[in-house]
Design a protein around this motif. Structure first.
Motif, PDB file in Angstrom:
ATOM      1  N   THR A  57       0.956  -1.231  -0.035  1.00 46.95           N
ATOM      2  CA  THR A  57       0.191  -0.003  -0.144  1.00 46.95           C
ATOM      3  C   THR A  57       0.850   1.272   0.015  1.00 46.95           C
ATOM      4  N   ASP A  58       0.257   2.448  -0.254  1.00 43.79           N
ATOM      5  CA  ASP A  58       1.089   3.765  -0.389  1.00 43.79           C
ATOM      6  C   ASP A  58       0.954   4.469   1.009  1.00 43.79           C
ATOM      7  N   PHE A  59       1.363   5.679   0.927  1.00 41.06           N
ATOM      8  CA  PHE A  59       1.364   6.444   2.129  1.00 41.06           C
ATOM      9  C   PHE A  59      -0.212   6.668   2.614  1.00 41.06           C
ATOM     10  N   LEU A  60      -1.260   6.459   1.825  1.00 44.07           N
ATOM     11  CA  LEU A  60      -2.460   6.623   2.406  1.00 44.07           C
ATOM     12  C   LEU A  60      -3.274   5.230   2.633  1.00 44.07           C
ATOM     13  N   GLY A  61      -2.465   4.332   2.401  1.00 46.88           N
ATOM     14  CA  GLY A  61      -3.429   2.939   2.327  1.00 46.88           C
ATOM     15  C   GLY A  61      -3.876   2.449   1.093  1.00 46.88           C
ATOM     16  N   ARG A  62      -3.698   2.796   0.252  1.00 48.90           N
ATOM     17  CA  ARG A  62      -4.223   2.644  -1.035  1.00 48.90           C
ATOM     18  C   ARG A  62      -3.357   1.468  -1.854  1.00 48.90           C
ATOM     19  N   ASP A  63      -4.013   0.791  -2.426  1.00 50.14           N
ATOM     20  CA  ASP A  63      -3.504  -0.523  -3.280  1.00 50.14           C
ATOM     21  C   ASP A  63      -2.553   0.059  -4.319  1.00 50.14           C
ATOM     22  N   VAL A  64      -1.128  -0.365  -4.207  1.00 49.05           N
ATOM     23  CA  VAL A  64      -0.385   0.200  -5.296  1.00 49.05           C
ATOM     24  C   VAL A  64      -0.306  -0.249  -6.500  1.00 49.05           C
ATOM     25  N   LEU A  65      -0.722  -1.667  -6.591  1.00 45.88           N
ATOM     26  CA  LEU A  65      -1.047  -2.472  -7.843  1.00 45.88           C
ATOM     27  C   LEU A  65      -2.172  -1.804  -8.509  1.00 45.88           C
ATOM     28  N   SER A  66      -3.292  -1.356  -7.915  1.00 46.39           N
ATOM     29  CA  SER A  66      -4.393  -0.764  -8.426  1.00 46.39           C
ATOM     30  C   SER A  66      -4.166   0.484  -8.913  1.00 46.39           C
ATOM     31  N   ARG A  67      -3.403   1.132  -8.345  1.00 44.83           N
ATOM     32  CA  ARG A  67      -3.062   2.617  -8.761  1.00 44.83           C
ATOM     33  C   ARG A  67      -1.952   2.429  -9.914  1.00 44.83           C
ATOM     34  N   LEU A  68      -1.258   1.473  -9.835  1.00 43.14           N
ATOM     35  CA  LEU A  68      -0.268   1.360 -11.165  1.00 43.14           C
ATOM     36  C   LEU A  68      -1.104   0.720 -12.440  1.00 43.14           C
ATOM     37  N   LEU A  69      -2.022  -0.095 -12.338  1.00 39.47           N
ATOM     38  CA  LEU A  69      -2.882  -0.394 -13.350  1.00 39.47           C
ATOM     39  C   LEU A  69      -3.728   0.795 -13.734  1.00 39.47           C
ATOM     40  N   GLY A  70      -4.124   1.628 -13.086  1.00 40.37           N
ATOM     41  CA  GLY A  70      -4.800   2.821 -13.540  1.00 40.37           C
ATOM     42  C   GLY A  70      -4.140   3.995 -13.915  1.00 40.37           C
ATOM     43  N   GLY A  71      -2.969   4.215 -13.558  1.00 40.01           N
ATOM     44  CA  GLY A  71      -2.135   5.324 -13.662  1.00 40.01           C
ATOM     45  C   GLY A  71      -1.397   5.417 -15.134  1.00 40.01           C
ATOM     46  N   GLY A  72      -1.659   4.779 -16.197  1.00 39.69           N
ATOM     47  CA  GLY A  72      -0.836   4.833 -17.240  1.00 39.69           C
ATOM     48  C   GLY A  72      -1.716   5.537 -18.436  1.00 39.69           C
ATOM     49  N   ARG A  73      -3.079   5.689 -18.196  1.00 37.45           N
ATOM     50  CA  ARG A  73      -3.905   6.387 -19.049  1.00 37.45           C
ATOM     51  C   ARG A  73      -3.573   7.776 -19.127  1.00 37.45           C
ATOM     52  N   SER A  74      -3.344   8.334 -17.808  1.00 38.02           N
ATOM     53  CA  SER A  74      -3.095  10.025 -17.862  1.00 38.02           C
ATOM     54  C   SER A  74      -1.830  10.112 -18.685  1.00 38.02           C
ATOM     55  N   VAL A  75      -0.580   9.126 -18.306  1.00 43.43           N
ATOM     56  CA  VAL A  75       0.839   9.459 -18.744  1.00 43.43           C
ATOM     57  C   VAL A  75       0.563   9.569 -20.407  1.00 43.43           C
ATOM     58  N   ILE A  76       0.130   8.494 -21.068  1.00 48.20           N
ATOM     59  CA  ILE A  76       0.144   8.012 -22.367  1.00 48.20           C
ATOM     60  C   ILE A  76      -0.941   9.178 -23.033  1.00 48.20           C
ATOM     61  N   GLY A  77      -2.011   9.221 -22.532  1.00 47.88           N
ATOM     62  CA  GLY A  77      -3.026  10.104 -23.035  1.00 47.88           C
ATOM     63  C   GLY A  77      -2.776  11.490 -22.971  1.00 47.88           C
ATOM     64  N   LEU A  78      -2.121  12.171 -22.028  1.00 46.85           N
ATOM     65  CA  LEU A  78      -1.594  13.395 -22.061  1.00 46.85           C
ATOM     66  C   LEU A  78      -0.562  13.749 -22.824  1.00 46.85           C
ATOM     67  N   ALA A  79       0.335  12.795 -22.975  1.00 51.17           N
ATOM     68  CA  ALA A  79       1.610  12.977 -23.876  1.00 51.17           C
ATOM     69  C   ALA A  79       1.206  13.014 -25.427  1.00 51.17           C
ATOM     70  N   ALA A  80       0.186  11.797 -25.732  1.00 46.82           N
ATOM     71  CA  ALA A  80      -0.276  11.930 -26.973  1.00 46.82           C
ATOM     72  C   ALA A  80      -1.033  13.064 -27.526  1.00 46.82           C
ATOM     73  N   ALA A  81      -1.701  13.686 -26.611  1.00 47.56           N
ATOM     74  CA  ALA A  81      -2.533  14.895 -26.909  1.00 47.56           C
ATOM     75  C   ALA A  81      -1.597  16.128 -27.105  1.00 47.56           C
ATOM     76  N   ALA A  82      -0.722  16.324 -26.354  1.00 55.76           N
ATOM     77  CA  ALA A  82       0.070  17.513 -26.378  1.00 55.76           C
ATOM     78  C   ALA A  82       1.187  17.173 -27.639  1.00 55.76           C
ATOM     79  N   THR A  83       1.581  16.195 -27.858  1.00 49.91           N
ATOM     80  CA  THR A  83       2.475  15.875 -29.098  1.00 49.91           C
ATOM     81  C   THR A  83       1.538  16.120 -30.443  1.00 49.91           C
ATOM     82  N   GLY A  84       0.247  15.665 -30.356  1.00 52.79           N
ATOM     83  CA  GLY A  84      -0.505  15.864 -31.527  1.00 52.79           C
ATOM     84  C   GLY A  84      -0.641  17.438 -31.736  1.00 52.79           C
ATOM     85  N   LEU A  85      -1.020  17.883 -30.801  1.00 55.26           N
ATOM     86  CA  LEU A  85      -1.322  19.317 -30.875  1.00 55.26           C
ATOM     87  C   LEU A  85       0.169  20.096 -31.108  1.00 55.26           C
TER      88      LEU A  85
END
Length: 283
Positions: A57-85
């Protein structure tokens, strides 16, 4: 099709594309596979790996694996949008500057030189400080950083292509400037543009991750890989997986992009000949 996929015959191209596909699959389908909520605590903070939380778990007791699985969309999505623009703006400026034979070219390039003088991260931080932390400000800021460099590359490629015989023939036939650019110039500069796109996308990922790491991009409780690193870095000695796991995902993603881009660059460098030039030679 075989010629376009020639880079897959090289080890770096095959490995790089495999890594990219794997990371994209994690980013797209990861949130649906997360065993727990990405925002709600599931137990004591900074606990180690267990059957209930495979990465702890992280510093707030949240599941690290769940946050890891859910944290890729923002990284890739924002980078793709910025690069496309950035490419929309950079292509337009570079094509106009490279194809026109008037005072427009030096005016555009001197403006680009001024923009290139600003340190990228400093420019982005000042923009966010002035407009407030938001997804729109982050995407627009990264696009503004990338567009000047893209426009210079496109202008250089356009200048080289615009003096070719097939372009001058199109101008002599009386074709309009837009038709010459879209039909004759743009298709024949795609090779260097595509090679550059991989590097730009990698830079977008790293600069967005840097801003999110500083806490000036996406705001809590967003499950972003860079935010995970920033939030848990002070507790790395307690549960290092909360920091190492998202850092490894960002590193793997950039490695996959670089390997694929390098393989594409080598394949295009060996074989790329403009289509119009090929047809002209055949004639």
């Amino acid at each position: 099709m075989r010629g376009r996929l020639r880079f897959l015959r090289t080890p770096s191209g095959a490995v790089g594309l495999g890594i990219l596909v794997l990371v994209l699959l994690v980013a797209v389908f990861g949130p649906y596979l997360a065993p727990h909520s990405t925002t709600a605590p599931i137990g004591p903070s900074l606990s180690g790996p267990s059957r209930h939380a495979l990465l702890g778990t992280d510093f707030l007791g949240r599941d690290v694996l769940s946050r890891l699985l859910g944290g890729g969309r923002s990284v890739i999505g924002l980078a793709a949008a910025a690069t496309g623009l950035a490419y929309l703006v950079g292509l337009a400026i570079g094509l106009v500057a490279g194809s026109t034979r008037s005072i427009v070219d030096p005016l555009l390039m001197r403006t680009i030189d001024v923009m290139l003088a600003f340190p990228p991260l400093l420019f982005l931080l000042v923009l966010i400080a002035g407009t407030g932390a938001s997804v729109a400000a982050l995407v627009i800021g990264v696009a503004a950083i990338q567009a000047p460099g893209i426009s210079r590359i496109v202008r250089t490629a356009t200048l080289e292509v615009s003096v070719r015989g097939y372009v001058e023939a199109a101008i002599a036939r009386g074709e309009r400037a837009f038709a010459v650019i879209s039909r004759e110039v743009l298709p024949n500069i795609l090779a260097p543009v595509l090679v550059d796109a991989g590097l730009r996308f990698t830079f977008s990922i790293l600069i967005i991750a840097s801003v999110n790491f500083l806490g000036l991009g996406l705001q809590p409780p967003s499950s972003d890989w860079a935010r995970m690193i920033g939030e848990n870095r002070e507790y790395i000695s307690v549960n290092y997986l909360a920091v190492v796991a998202p850092a490894a995902m960002i590193a793997i993603l950039t490695i996959g992009i670089n390997l694929t881009g390098d393989a594409i660059a080598r394949s295009l460098g060996r074989s790329y000949i403009p289509r119009a030039a090929q047809s002209g030679a055949a004639a």
